[in-house]
Design a protein around this motif. Structure first.
Motif, PDB file in Angstrom:
ATOM      1  N   LEU B 121     -38.415  38.462  88.861  1.00 14.73           N
ATOM      2  CA  LEU B 121     -37.865  38.796  90.175  1.00 14.73           C
ATOM      3  C   LEU B 121     -38.140  37.737  91.232  1.00 14.73           C
ATOM      4  O   LEU B 121     -37.320  37.499  92.108  1.00 14.73           O
ATOM      5  CB  LEU B 121     -38.418  40.136  90.649  1.00 14.73           C
ATOM      6  N   TYR B 122     -39.331  37.149  91.161  1.00 14.45           N
ATOM      7  CA  TYR B 122     -39.731  36.247  92.256  1.00 14.45           C
ATOM      8  C   TYR B 122     -40.020  34.815  91.799  1.00 14.45           C
ATOM      9  O   TYR B 122     -40.180  33.932  92.622  1.00 14.45           O
ATOM     10  CB  TYR B 122     -40.984  36.792  92.950  1.00 14.45           C
ATOM     11  N   GLY B 123     -40.162  34.652  90.510  1.00 15.33           N
ATOM     12  CA  GLY B 123     -40.461  33.314  90.019  1.00 15.33           C
ATOM     13  C   GLY B 123     -41.939  32.968  90.005  1.00 15.33           C
ATOM     14  O   GLY B 123     -42.313  31.841  89.692  1.00 15.33           O
ATOM     15  N   TRP B 124     -42.766  33.898  90.387  1.00 16.23           N
ATOM     16  CA  TRP B 124     -44.207  33.665  90.433  1.00 16.23           C
ATOM     17  C   TRP B 124     -44.930  34.819  89.739  1.00 16.23           C
ATOM     18  O   TRP B 124     -44.535  35.963  89.903  1.00 16.23           O
ATOM     19  CB  TRP B 124     -44.715  33.634  91.879  1.00 16.23           C
ATOM     20  N   THR B 125     -45.983  34.480  89.018  1.00 14.62           N
ATOM     21  CA  THR B 125     -46.855  35.543  88.519  1.00 14.62           C
ATOM     22  C   THR B 125     -48.030  35.650  89.490  1.00 14.62           C
ATOM     23  O   THR B 125     -48.258  34.721  90.273  1.00 14.62           O
ATOM     24  CB  THR B 125     -47.413  35.219  87.114  1.00 14.62           C
ATOM     25  N   MET B 126     -48.752  36.749  89.441  1.00 12.76           N
ATOM     26  CA  MET B 126     -49.907  36.900  90.341  1.00 12.76           C
ATOM     27  C   MET B 126     -50.970  35.837  90.042  1.00 12.76           C
ATOM     28  O   MET B 126     -51.639  35.360  90.946  1.00 12.76           O
ATOM     29  CB  MET B 126     -50.515  38.294  90.229  1.00 12.76           C
ATOM     30  N   ASP B 127     -51.100  35.462  88.777  1.00 15.90           N
ATOM     31  CA  ASP B 127     -52.072  34.413  88.442  1.00 15.90           C
ATOM     32  C   ASP B 127     -51.737  33.133  89.192  1.00 15.90           C
ATOM     33  O   ASP B 127     -52.611  32.465  89.738  1.00 15.90           O
ATOM     34  CB  ASP B 127     -52.065  34.150  86.927  1.00 15.90           C
ATOM     35  N   GLU B 128     -50.452  32.817  89.219  1.00 16.90           N
ATOM     36  CA  GLU B 128     -50.026  31.597  89.928  1.00 16.90           C
ATOM     37  C   GLU B 128     -50.243  31.751  91.431  1.00 16.90           C
ATOM     38  O   GLU B 128     -50.674  30.815  92.106  1.00 16.90           O
ATOM     39  CB  GLU B 128     -48.547  31.325  89.644  1.00 16.90           C
ATOM     40  N   ILE B 129     -49.951  32.944  91.935  1.00 18.00           N
ATOM     41  CA  ILE B 129     -50.113  33.177  93.379  1.00 18.00           C
ATOM     42  C   ILE B 129     -51.581  33.069  93.780  1.00 18.00           C
ATOM     43  O   ILE B 129     -51.920  32.450  94.784  1.00 18.00           O
ATOM     44  CB  ILE B 129     -49.527  34.558  93.771  1.00 18.00           C
ATOM     45  N   VAL B 130     -52.449  33.636  92.946  1.00 18.51           N
ATOM     46  CA  VAL B 130     -53.882  33.594  93.263  1.00 18.51           C
ATOM     47  C   VAL B 130     -54.383  32.145  93.243  1.00 18.51           C
ATOM     48  O   VAL B 130     -55.224  31.763  94.051  1.00 18.51           O
ATOM     49  CB  VAL B 130     -54.693  34.495  92.306  1.00 18.51           C
ATOM     50  N   ARG B 131     -53.828  31.372  92.355  1.00 21.67           N
ATOM     51  CA  ARG B 131     -54.200  29.941  92.327  1.00 21.67           C
ATOM     52  C   ARG B 131     -53.823  29.259  93.644  1.00 21.67           C
ATOM     53  O   ARG B 131     -54.477  28.348  94.110  1.00 21.67           O
ATOM     54  CB  ARG B 131     -53.517  29.236  91.154  1.00 21.67           C
ATOM     55  N   GLU B 132     -52.734  29.741  94.242  1.00 18.92           N
ATOM     56  CA  GLU B 132     -52.277  29.154  95.508  1.00 18.92           C
ATOM     57  C   GLU B 132     -53.053  29.682  96.716  1.00 18.92           C
ATOM     58  O   GLU B 132     -53.484  28.914  97.557  1.00 18.92           O
ATOM     59  CB  GLU B 132     -50.784  29.476  95.726  1.00 18.92           C
ATOM     60  N   VAL B 133     -53.164  31.013  96.788  1.00 18.84           N
ATOM     61  CA  VAL B 133     -53.705  31.605  98.023  1.00 18.84           C
ATOM     62  C   VAL B 133     -55.197  31.894  97.967  1.00 18.84           C
ATOM     63  O   VAL B 133     -55.808  32.164  98.995  1.00 18.84           O
ATOM     64  CB  VAL B 133     -52.978  32.922  98.401  1.00 18.84           C
ATOM     65  N   GLY B 134     -55.753  31.869  96.785  1.00 19.51           N
ATOM     66  CA  GLY B 134     -57.164  32.249  96.650  1.00 19.51           C
ATOM     67  C   GLY B 134     -57.272  33.761  96.511  1.00 19.51           C
ATOM     68  O   GLY B 134     -56.257  34.469  96.498  1.00 19.51           O
ATOM     69  N   ARG B 135     -58.500  34.241  96.490  1.00 20.11           N
ATOM     70  CA  ARG B 135     -58.695  35.662  96.190  1.00 20.11           C
ATOM     71  C   ARG B 135     -58.643  36.545  97.425  1.00 20.11           C
ATOM     72  O   ARG B 135     -58.603  37.764  97.316  1.00 20.11           O
ATOM     73  CB  ARG B 135     -60.037  35.864  95.499  1.00 20.11           C
ATOM     74  N   LYS B 136     -58.659  35.922  98.614  1.00 15.31           N
ATOM     75  CA  LYS B 136     -58.838  36.753  99.802  1.00 15.31           C
ATOM     76  C   LYS B 136     -57.612  37.612 100.142  1.00 15.31           C
ATOM     77  O   LYS B 136     -57.735  38.786 100.413  1.00 15.31           O
ATOM     78  CB  LYS B 136     -59.228  35.889 101.001  1.00 15.31           C
ATOM     79  N   ASN B 137     -56.450  37.015 100.162  1.00 16.03           N
ATOM     80  CA  ASN B 137     -55.277  37.757 100.620  1.00 16.03           C
ATOM     81  C   ASN B 137     -54.283  38.074  99.520  1.00 16.03           C
ATOM     82  O   ASN B 137     -53.135  38.412  99.799  1.00 16.03           O
ATOM     83  CB  ASN B 137     -54.569  36.966 101.721  1.00 16.03           C
ATOM     84  N   ASN B 138     -54.726  37.946  98.274  1.00 12.56           N
ATOM     85  CA  ASN B 138     -53.733  38.084  97.205  1.00 12.56           C
ATOM     86  C   ASN B 138     -53.167  39.495  97.104  1.00 12.56           C
ATOM     87  O   ASN B 138     -52.040  39.689  96.668  1.00 12.56           O
ATOM     88  CB  ASN B 138     -54.308  37.606  95.876  1.00 12.56           C
ATOM     89  N   CYS B 139     -53.941  40.506  97.543  1.00 15.97           N
ATOM     90  CA  CYS B 139     -53.450  41.889  97.456  1.00 15.97           C
ATOM     91  C   CYS B 139     -52.230  42.107  98.355  1.00 15.97           C
ATOM     92  O   CYS B 139     -51.412  42.975  98.100  1.00 15.97           O
ATOM     93  CB  CYS B 139     -54.547  42.887  97.814  1.00 15.97           C
ATOM     94  N   THR B 140     -52.138  41.317  99.438  1.00 19.33           N
ATOM     95  CA  THR B 140     -50.972  41.405 100.323  1.00 19.33           C
ATOM     96  C   THR B 140     -49.712  41.059  99.528  1.00 19.33           C
ATOM     97  O   THR B 140     -48.705  41.773  99.588  1.00 19.33           O
ATOM     98  CB  THR B 140     -51.129  40.421 101.503  1.00 19.33           C
ATOM     99  N   PHE B 141     -49.785  39.960  98.781  1.00 18.11           N
ATOM    100  CA  PHE B 141     -48.637  39.543  97.985  1.00 18.11           C
ATOM    101  C   PHE B 141     -48.299  40.591  96.945  1.00 18.11           C
ATOM    102  O   PHE B 141     -47.159  41.002  96.790  1.00 18.11           O
ATOM    103  CB  PHE B 141     -48.952  38.211  97.277  1.00 18.11           C
ATOM    104  N   CYS B 142     -49.335  41.021  96.253  1.00 24.31           N
ATOM    105  CA  CYS B 142     -49.125  41.937  95.126  1.00 24.31           C
ATOM    106  C   CYS B 142     -48.508  43.254  95.611  1.00 24.31           C
ATOM    107  O   CYS B 142     -47.560  43.759  95.027  1.00 24.31           O
ATOM    108  CB  CYS B 142     -50.454  42.189  94.432  1.00 24.31           C
ATOM    109  N   GLY B 143     -49.052  43.789  96.716  1.00 24.25           N
ATOM    110  CA  GLY B 143     -48.576  45.075  97.230  1.00 24.25           C
ATOM    111  C   GLY B 143     -47.139  44.995  97.684  1.00 24.25           C
ATOM    112  O   GLY B 143     -46.316  45.861  97.347  1.00 24.25           O
ATOM    113  N   VAL B 144     -46.809  43.923  98.417  1.00 20.80           N
ATOM    114  CA  VAL B 144     -45.439  43.772  98.943  1.00 20.80           C
ATOM    115  C   VAL B 144     -44.455  43.584  97.791  1.00 20.80           C
ATOM    116  O   VAL B 144     -43.405  44.231  97.730  1.00 20.80           O
ATOM    117  CB  VAL B 144     -45.378  42.570  99.926  1.00 20.80           C
ATOM    118  N   PHE B 145     -44.807  42.705  96.870  1.00 22.83           N
ATOM    119  CA  PHE B 145     -43.899  42.433  95.756  1.00 22.83           C
ATOM    120  C   PHE B 145     -43.733  43.661  94.867  1.00 22.83           C
ATOM    121  O   PHE B 145     -42.648  43.938  94.368  1.00 22.83           O
ATOM    122  CB  PHE B 145     -44.420  41.253  94.917  1.00 22.83           C
ATOM    123  N   ARG B 146     -44.820  44.387  94.657  1.00 22.38           N
ATOM    124  CA  ARG B 146     -44.742  45.528  93.743  1.00 22.38           C
ATOM    125  C   ARG B 146     -43.813  46.608  94.295  1.00 22.38           C
ATOM    126  O   ARG B 146     -43.032  47.209  93.590  1.00 22.38           O
ATOM    127  CB  ARG B 146     -46.117  46.109  93.457  1.00 22.38           C
TER     128      ARG B 146
END
Lengths: 435, 453
Positions: B121-146
């Protein structure tokens, strides 16, 4: 304002107002030294006070009306110590400006308020051991403070005291005279000598040592039995808080005072919000979080410290002279409370969260001001709904049929089965709904 | 041993966390199932013939939900057609294992399963996103995308409703979270048992009044097959603080959870308070109160090497987006003390020069800073992980074409798994020239459906 000290890489902070290096508090973008912070707090408080004093929108108020009586609730907390000192400074400043002679730029209106202080005490029986001694010590400090206030200002702060068991008076039928009739609702501590008028509901007493606790042993015993029958500490504290609030209301009515100042700052309001939410009192949060709220009888409660957090007020107390806070604030250290009830759990949570996320309490206060009871829309369409208030806490009720709100039902209905008769005795009219 | 409080004659084997009653296992099952059934009936969650997607993660809540939905559907003849819908966030060591559980549930409960992945759907996996944003705000991405992924998956399946396993603890947490964030809009709607009815697909929470502890007990005693590991990226979430508070409150006063929900239901927003107006995202047509939905903003940040772009206040994000896209905003520049005439401002010639210390210097400065931070972010991203090879994911796209698929997927494999009739229907509902990928297609469908009389 931060400037990097040359060569060392450390930063030196100076006051945003006067560039003094003696900074005692840092707010989001500004730093303040002692005098500037005191001035800032006094200014903010006065602003809120005049907002409280001005006529309501759409009404015509008298500009040169006589000063109105306002009751300050004092509970011994640092917040309430800050409140009485802020009120005193506002009064002193108001008087200075009012009395400024012709030719000066001052054209201020008379200060619109006269302050009285009320303290609600607990007897040894109901409080924890040693509570009476501590309370009397605090009362003595407060009495000394009123003398200090008298020296500073042109008028004094009358000091009233009452005891929590007296709040049960209103629930007893007239034939139960042994419990209620002869007990004064409130006593006035004064230097003018003992004026013992048993028939009067207000008794004047000259010394703290003459205050006998409890005011009424029979009512006190009854209160103790009621509190014993509650399920836990949480219910007990909620019950006691409502009782104290009811008592303040009764005292205000008796003294014919329609405005009350509450010692609630942002931090205590945030804790209160979470506590009320956890007790199912969500529909009442809005009236407890706003700057002013009006009761059924027209008494207006104001929270003039709504702009300050407890850290702000602690810093303010540091700016005051020892005489202003002598014996009233425990300067030695931090509170260590055993977490045994919902309010303490919420307190612990908010205080810890505030350390990591400094905008926590201000955000909660801001959102609190935007709330209203979800029932207000329904009640607007319901003519009878406007009088739907809980029989016990007198706040807006969220139960359509019951006499008590959802929150009060917790401690009134969930009492130990074998002790429910205490509450039936307390609320004889509602015995049927209790069962 | 105490006798069962329901007077069934058996010995009590547990104490119900919600009520404190000592009950036997069978009475617990009966009470649990009846409570969920009552919630469904009392709130009219379904009507006969509804096609319902059960959001399934493989965890305890969704597993019990799938089990109980099937059970109650058969027992009380709801007349529902059920499907399991899972989202693969792409979290190695967590989601891949939990999806195996969902696949087993598919067989165990005989309910068909559909899996949508972030990668599709988005072209990114959460693993890739976490590599980019770090662990602090990754839940924001995950929650919105989910949230979007579930809606999009459900739209493609053409279901009528989605049921989620949000339990009473989750609802109470959300109420307190929204208070702490000062989010008045969400505070008002977070207690609704059915949400999204006004915009996207309706979502129901049959477990709204069910305690998490009771769900665990039910799953445990029924020996349901569920996955119990916590998300490897979640412990740093702000929500964790509130979750701890809820558990502490429950320990002191078990009814706290229901009381918080009751409180949340009794709150509303004062008249005159500015509320966000709901519209649709300009890019993906998903419901949004801003011009761009949160998912599109987050994706824009990820794709432009500024992963933290969408994290924070919408107003600030909007400003940053305008700067990145080179758009000038007269209102904003005015606020900053500029005349708003951009590069042409001549402070000496301008009649406003005295009142405004202006020119475009402040805008230029922020652009410069923004470029600096962009460059920094790109450098950091390159160092930590190479950007995902998007051409592999969206292999149907022209290599020279700019990737502009915010909030939308690029593959067509989801469509391939649907039957051909459905695909034709889906394709016919939108302007074919306009649709670039499956995500956009779902968005258009959603938009069309919402606007239907």
């Amino acid at each position: 304002m931060e400037t990097a000290a040359e060569g060392r890489g450390t930063s030196v902070t100076s006051c945003s107002e006067c560039d003094s290096q003696d900074v005692i508090i840092k707010k989001a973008r500004k730093s303040y030294c002692r005098p500037c912070w005191k001035h800032h707090c006094d200014f903010r408080f006065r602003k809120r006070l005049f907002e409280f004093g001005r006529p309501a929108k759409g009404t015509v108020g008298e500009v040169f009306r006589p000063a109105e009586d306002v009751l300050i609730c004092y509970d011994g907390s640092p917040t309430s110590v800050a409140l009485i000192n802020l009120a005193l400074n506002a009064l002193v400043l108001g008087n200075i400006q009012e009395n400024a002679g012709p030719g000066t730029n001052s054209n201020n209106l008379p200060f619109p308020f006269k302050f009285s202080i009320v303290v609600i005490l607990e007897s040894e029986l109901n409080g924890s051991p040693g509570v009476e001694g501590r309370q009397k010590k605090h009362l003595q400090s407060l009495l000394n403070w009123t003398k200090h206030a008298e020296k500073s200002g042109t008028s004094q702060f009358p000091l009233f005291a009452s005891c929590v068991e007296v709040s049960l008076k209103e629930y007893h039928s007239e034939n139960d005279g042994s419990m209620s009739n002869k007990t004064p609702l409130v006593i006035k501590l004064t230097e003018e000598g003992i004026l013992s008028q048993e028939s009067e509901p207000e008794v004047q007493i000259s010394s703290v040592n003459s205050v006998s606790l409890p005011f009424n042993e029979s009512l006190d015993h009854h209160l103790m039995e009621l509190r014993k029958s509650l399920k836990g500490k949480t219910e007990d504290k909620d019950f006691l808080a409502v009782s104290k609030r009811n008592l303040v209301q009764q005292i205000a009515e008796q003294l014919k005072i329609s405005k009350v100042l509450l010692p609630e700052d942002q931090t205590s309001l945030a804790v209160k919000m979470f506590t009320m939410m956890s007790l199912g009192r969500g529909s009442q949060v809005a009236e407890e979080m706003s700057f002013t709220s009006t009761t059924e009888n027209g008494t207006v409660y104001a929270r003039p410290l709504i702009d300050f957090s407890d850290d702000d007020l602690r810093a303010y107390l540091e700016t005051l002279s020892d005489e202003s806070t002598d014996g009233m604030v425990n300067k030695s250290g931090k509170r260590k409370l055993k977490i045994d009830s919902v309010d303490r759990q919420c307190d612990d949570f908010i205080i810890n969260l505030q350390k990591g996320y400094p905008a926590t309490v201000s955000t909660l206060t801001r959102i609190g001001a935007k709330l209203q009871s979800g029932l207000e829309d329904v009640m607007a369409n319901d003519a009878k709904g406007s009088s739907r208030r809980c029989k016990f806490c007198k706040r807006q009720s969220d139960t359509p049929i019951d006499a008590f709100c959802y929150g009060c039902q917790h401690f009134l209905y969930d009492a130990h089965p074998d002790k429910k008769e205490h509450f039936r005795h307390l609320f004889p009219l509602n015995a049927s709904s209790n069962s | 041993m105490l006798p069962c409080a329901k007077n069934c004659g058996n010995k009590a084997s547990m104490k119900r966390p919600k009520t404190g009653e000592a009950v036997c296992q069978n009475c617990f099952y009966a009470a649990f199932e009846d409570e969920v059934h009552n919630t469904i009936v009392k709130n009219n969650l379904f009507k006969p013939g509804d096609f319902v997607a059960v959001a399934a993660s493989g965890g305890k809540d969704s597993t019990v939900l799938a089990y109980i939905m099937k059970l109650l559907n058969e027992r009380h003849n709801y007349g529902l057609k059920l499907v399991l819908l899972s989202v693969d966030e792409g979290i190695t060591g967590y989601r891949d294992d939990s999806l195996e559980t969902v696949k087993r549930n598919e067989v165990q409960y005989n309910i068909p399963l559909k899996i949508c992945s972030y990668k599709e759907l988005y072209g990114w996996t959460m693993d890739e996103i976490v590599r980019e944003v770090g662990r602090k705000n990754n839940c924001t991405f995950c929650g919105v995308f989910r949230r979007q992924a579930l809606d999009r998956g459900a739209m493609l399946l053409e279901v009528d409703k989605i049921v989620t396993g949000h339990n009473a603890d989750d609802v109470a947490e959300t109420i307190l979270m929204n208070l702490l964030r000062g989010d008045v809009a969400r505070l008002q709607r977070c207690t609704n048992i059915t949400t999204g009815a006004e915009g996207a697909l309706p979502r129901c929470k049959p477990f709204k009044y069910t305690y998490e502890k009771e769900i665990v007990m039910y799953a445990y005693f029924k020996k349901l097959d569920y996955f119990s590991t916590e998300c490897i990226y979640s412990p740093n979430a702000y929500r964790g603080h509130v979750r701890t508070l809820i558990k502490d409150l429950e320990r002191i006063k078990p009814s706290s959870i229901v009381d918080i929900i009751h409180s949340g239901e009794a709150l509303s927003i004062r008249e005159g308070v500015k509320m966000p107006t709901q519209g649709v995202c300009k890019r993906c047509k998903y419901i949004s109160s801003q011009d761009l939905c949160k998912a599109c903003v987050l994706l824009e940040g990820l794709n432009k090497g500024l992963p933290k772009l969408g994290v924070g206040k919408s107003s600030k994000v909007k400003e940053q987006l305008a700067i990145i896209n080179g758009e000038s905003n007269g209102d904003n520049t005015r606020k900053r003390g500029c005349c708003g005439s951009g590069g042409e401002c001549q402070s000496n010639n301008s009649p406003e020069a005295e009142t405004m210390k202006c020119c475009s210097s402040s805008t230029k400065q922020s652009k410069r800073q923004s470029k600096k931070s962009q460059a920094k972010a790109r450098l950091a991203a390159e160092k930590t992980a190479p950007p995902p090879d998007l051409s592999e994911v969206y292999n149907e796209r022209d290599a020279d074409e700019e990737f502009d698929f915010f909030g939308c997927g690029g593959g067509t494999d989801l469509l391939q798994s649907l039957n051909m009739d459905d695909e034709d229907d889906v394709r016919n509902t939108a302007d074919p020239g306009d649709i670039e990928n499956l995500g956009q297609l779902a968005g258009r469908l959603l938009h069309k459906r919402n606007n239907a009389p």
